[in-house]
Scaffold this active site. Sequence first.
Site, PDB file in Angstrom:
ATOM      1  N   ASP A   1       3.904   1.989   0.296  1.00 47.58           N
ATOM      2  CA  ASP A   1       4.841   2.791   0.805  1.00 47.58           C
ATOM      3  C   ASP A   1       6.101   1.736   0.860  1.00 47.58           C
ATOM      4  O   ASP A   1       5.769   0.582   1.214  1.00 47.58           O
ATOM      5  CB  ASP A   1       4.429   3.309   2.305  1.00 47.58           C
ATOM      6  CG  ASP A   1       5.364   4.173   2.591  1.00 47.58           C
ATOM      7  OD1 ASP A   1       6.449   4.523   2.182  1.00 47.58           O
ATOM      8  OD2 ASP A   1       5.339   4.288   4.064  1.00 47.58           O
TER       9      ASP A   1
ATOM     10  N   SER B   1      -1.111   9.823   6.294  1.00 48.31           N
ATOM     11  CA  SER B   1      -0.239  10.711   5.796  1.00 48.31           C
ATOM     12  C   SER B   1      -1.012  11.440   4.603  1.00 48.31           C
ATOM     13  O   SER B   1      -0.667  11.431   3.429  1.00 48.31           O
ATOM     14  CB  SER B   1       0.810   9.977   4.618  1.00 48.31           C
ATOM     15  OG  SER B   1       1.723   9.302   5.601  1.00 48.31           O
TER      16      SER B   1
ATOM     17  N   GLU C   1     -12.135   0.789   7.082  1.00 47.72           N
ATOM     18  CA  GLU C   1     -11.309  -0.150   7.923  1.00 47.72           C
ATOM     19  C   GLU C   1      -9.825  -0.197   7.583  1.00 47.72           C
ATOM     20  O   GLU C   1      -9.518   0.024   6.260  1.00 47.72           O
ATOM     21  CB  GLU C   1     -11.698  -1.670   7.772  1.00 47.72           C
ATOM     22  CG  GLU C   1     -12.998  -1.928   8.153  1.00 47.72           C
ATOM     23  CD  GLU C   1     -13.336  -1.812   9.630  1.00 47.72           C
ATOM     24  OE1 GLU C   1     -12.343  -2.149  10.234  1.00 47.72           O
ATOM     25  OE2 GLU C   1     -14.390  -1.271  10.180  1.00 47.72           O
TER      26      GLU C   1
ATOM     27  N   HIS D   1      11.056   2.347  -6.922  1.00 44.19           N
ATOM     28  CA  HIS D   1       9.915   2.784  -7.630  1.00 44.19           C
ATOM     29  C   HIS D   1       9.511   1.964  -8.809  1.00 44.19           C
ATOM     30  O   HIS D   1       8.160   1.678  -9.289  1.00 44.19           O
ATOM     31  CB  HIS D   1      10.193   4.197  -7.894  1.00 44.19           C
ATOM     32  CG  HIS D   1      10.215   5.104  -6.865  1.00 44.19           C
ATOM     33  ND1 HIS D   1       9.446   5.146  -5.868  1.00 44.19           N
ATOM     34  CD2 HIS D   1      11.178   6.172  -6.441  1.00 44.19           C
ATOM     35  CE1 HIS D   1       9.878   5.959  -4.726  1.00 44.19           C
ATOM     36  NE2 HIS D   1      10.830   6.661  -5.241  1.00 44.19           N
TER      37      HIS D   1
ATOM     38  N   LEU E   1     -13.342  -2.476 -13.663  1.00 43.33           N
ATOM     39  CA  LEU E   1     -12.711  -2.067 -12.349  1.00 43.33           C
ATOM     40  C   LEU E   1     -12.386  -0.549 -12.628  1.00 43.33           C
ATOM     41  O   LEU E   1     -11.957  -0.030 -13.762  1.00 43.33           O
ATOM     42  CB  LEU E   1     -11.403  -2.629 -12.081  1.00 43.33           C
ATOM     43  CG  LEU E   1     -10.565  -2.167 -10.962  1.00 43.33           C
ATOM     44  CD1 LEU E   1     -11.255  -2.480  -9.800  1.00 43.33           C
ATOM     45  CD2 LEU E   1      -9.041  -2.974 -11.289  1.00 43.33           C
TER      46      LEU E   1
ATOM     47  N   ARG F   1      10.991  15.942  -2.398  1.00 45.38           N
ATOM     48  CA  ARG F   1      12.008  15.056  -2.389  1.00 45.38           C
ATOM     49  C   ARG F   1      13.090  15.592  -3.223  1.00 45.38           C
ATOM     50  O   ARG F   1      12.945  16.564  -4.145  1.00 45.38           O
ATOM     51  CB  ARG F   1      11.287  13.825  -2.960  1.00 45.38           C
ATOM     52  CG  ARG F   1      10.485  12.974  -2.003  1.00 45.38           C
ATOM     53  CD  ARG F   1      10.056  11.714  -2.305  1.00 45.38           C
ATOM     54  NE  ARG F   1       9.417  10.996  -1.198  1.00 45.38           N
ATOM     55  CZ  ARG F   1       9.128   9.807  -1.282  1.00 45.38           C
ATOM     56  NH1 ARG F   1       9.817   8.966  -1.906  1.00 45.38           N
ATOM     57  NH2 ARG F   1       8.477   9.438  -0.187  1.00 45.38           N
TER      58      ARG F   1
ATOM     59  N   TRP G   1       6.921  16.638  -3.546  1.00 42.48           N
ATOM     60  CA  TRP G   1       7.722  17.538  -4.348  1.00 42.48           C
ATOM     61  C   TRP G   1       8.787  18.209  -3.486  1.00 42.48           C
ATOM     62  O   TRP G   1       9.890  18.253  -3.931  1.00 42.48           O
ATOM     63  CB  TRP G   1       6.828  18.942  -4.602  1.00 42.48           C
ATOM     64  CG  TRP G   1       5.592  18.740  -5.581  1.00 42.48           C
ATOM     65  CD1 TRP G   1       4.369  18.955  -5.136  1.00 42.48           C
ATOM     66  CD2 TRP G   1       5.789  18.668  -6.944  1.00 42.48           C
ATOM     67  NE1 TRP G   1       3.701  18.656  -6.290  1.00 42.48           N
ATOM     68  CE2 TRP G   1       4.413  18.584  -7.564  1.00 42.48           C
ATOM     69  CE3 TRP G   1       6.927  18.590  -7.759  1.00 42.48           C
ATOM     70  CZ2 TRP G   1       4.374  18.288  -8.866  1.00 42.48           C
ATOM     71  CZ3 TRP G   1       6.664  18.229  -9.188  1.00 42.48           C
ATOM     72  CH2 TRP G   1       5.314  18.141  -9.717  1.00 42.48           C
TER      73      TRP G   1
ATOM     74  N   ASN H   1       9.112   1.716  -0.965  1.00 40.73           N
ATOM     75  CA  ASN H   1       9.884   1.566  -2.298  1.00 40.73           C
ATOM     76  C   ASN H   1      11.392   1.826  -2.028  1.00 40.73           C
ATOM     77  O   ASN H   1      12.317   0.971  -2.623  1.00 40.73           O
ATOM     78  CB  ASN H   1       9.500   2.430  -3.496  1.00 40.73           C
ATOM     79  CG  ASN H   1       8.249   1.999  -4.028  1.00 40.73           C
ATOM     80  OD1 ASN H   1       7.633   1.004  -3.557  1.00 40.73           O
ATOM     81  ND2 ASN H   1       7.308   3.019  -4.820  1.00 40.73           N
ATOM     82  N   GLY H   2      11.586   3.010  -1.456  1.00 43.50           N
ATOM     83  CA  GLY H   2      12.944   3.701  -1.031  1.00 43.50           C
ATOM     84  C   GLY H   2      13.645   2.459  -0.228  1.00 43.50           C
ATOM     85  O   GLY H   2      14.881   1.949  -0.295  1.00 43.50           O
ATOM     86  N   ARG H   3      12.987   1.794   0.779  1.00 39.14           N
ATOM     87  CA  ARG H   3      13.601   0.897   1.795  1.00 39.14           C
ATOM     88  C   ARG H   3      13.858  -0.461   1.052  1.00 39.14           C
ATOM     89  O   ARG H   3      14.861  -1.086   1.366  1.00 39.14           O
ATOM     90  CB  ARG H   3      12.679   0.539   2.965  1.00 39.14           C
ATOM     91  CG  ARG H   3      13.078   2.047   4.092  1.00 39.14           C
ATOM     92  CD  ARG H   3      11.813   1.934   5.089  1.00 39.14           C
ATOM     93  NE  ARG H   3      10.729   2.689   4.564  1.00 39.14           N
ATOM     94  CZ  ARG H   3       9.556   2.374   5.175  1.00 39.14           C
ATOM     95  NH1 ARG H   3       9.298   2.052   6.348  1.00 39.14           N
ATOM     96  NH2 ARG H   3       8.562   3.115   4.519  1.00 39.14           N
ATOM     97  N   TRP H   4      13.209  -0.627   0.191  1.00 37.72           N
ATOM     98  CA  TRP H   4      12.840  -1.878  -0.531  1.00 37.72           C
ATOM     99  C   TRP H   4      14.610  -1.913  -1.282  1.00 37.72           C
ATOM    100  O   TRP H   4      15.257  -2.860  -1.420  1.00 37.72           O
ATOM    101  CB  TRP H   4      11.884  -2.258  -1.519  1.00 37.72           C
ATOM    102  CG  TRP H   4      11.898  -3.689  -2.453  1.00 37.72           C
ATOM    103  CD1 TRP H   4      11.109  -4.444  -2.196  1.00 37.72           C
ATOM    104  CD2 TRP H   4      12.503  -3.796  -3.572  1.00 37.72           C
ATOM    105  NE1 TRP H   4      11.588  -5.514  -2.840  1.00 37.72           N
ATOM    106  CE2 TRP H   4      12.224  -4.811  -4.034  1.00 37.72           C
ATOM    107  CE3 TRP H   4      13.217  -2.572  -4.419  1.00 37.72           C
ATOM    108  CZ2 TRP H   4      12.460  -5.475  -5.321  1.00 37.72           C
ATOM    109  CZ3 TRP H   4      13.635  -3.271  -5.643  1.00 37.72           C
ATOM    110  CH2 TRP H   4      13.390  -4.607  -6.145  1.00 37.72           C
TER     111      TRP H   4
END
Length: 239
Positions: free
Chosen positions: A12, A188, A199, A29, A123, A63, A61, A14-17
């Site tokens: 979470d 969310s 945890e 993004h 992985l 957005r 969706w 990306n937009g504020r960054w």
Amino acid sequence: MTTPAHVAIIMDGNGRWAKARGLPRVAGHRAGVEALRQTVRAAGEMGINWLTVYAFSSENWSRPKSEVSDLMGLLKLFIRRDLAELHRNGVRVRVIGERENLAPDIRALLEEAEDLTRSNRSLNLVIAFNYGSRDEIARAARNMAMAVKSGQIDADSITAESFAGFLDTAGIPDPDLIIRTSGELRLSNFLLWQAAYAELVFLPCYWPDFGRADLAEALRSFASRERRFGGVIASDIAL
Ligand code: FPP
């Protein structure tokens, strides 16, 4: 130090960054995809077996159309550009979320990624795309009800374990640790069933700034927790 077998991340901020830098949201993004690449590498090196990332939620969706299309474009680019390298490094890709309603080209790419990497074992990278827990649980309930209706299973025999076998995450161990960046303190609609005993670690940094040191910090925090899974620890029984 105990390393969690399965780490899940809510990427979470990306937009504020981007906003903090006066950049368009898509730049956040894009930087987020780079942080994801670094995290996949670091997770493998730190001995994590399963890494699940929340790339697009069933609620995303809502957005603006242009942002949805940017995120779809980034997923395509990520798979086209990174799939070969992921495969070379022994990463197995699996995708959870609703697929029926995705564009055919996106579905085809997701299937290609899963097919190509099916026998890899270093992985497991689980991409939650068009994913929402309530939708996943409702789809599982619908499929289980159909199996009851057709006589494949008996309603009386349904257990938490057998229900989990109908979720998108069938065969994937529950997450031991869930990390969310950007300072928000909620799940969310992410892995609600599977998170029963996870945890939780919340970090203040925005996702594009998340790096190896942040992952290491989250692992240290995990290692200091006492997990009881609803029981008591042996040393307390004697008291
Ligand atoms: C949350 O930031 C992030 C997302 C909704 C998408 C996560 C996507 C990526 C890291 C890149 C895409 C990766 C793939 C593989 C498609 P936000 O936009 O909600 O940030 P904000 O809360 O600051 O606005």
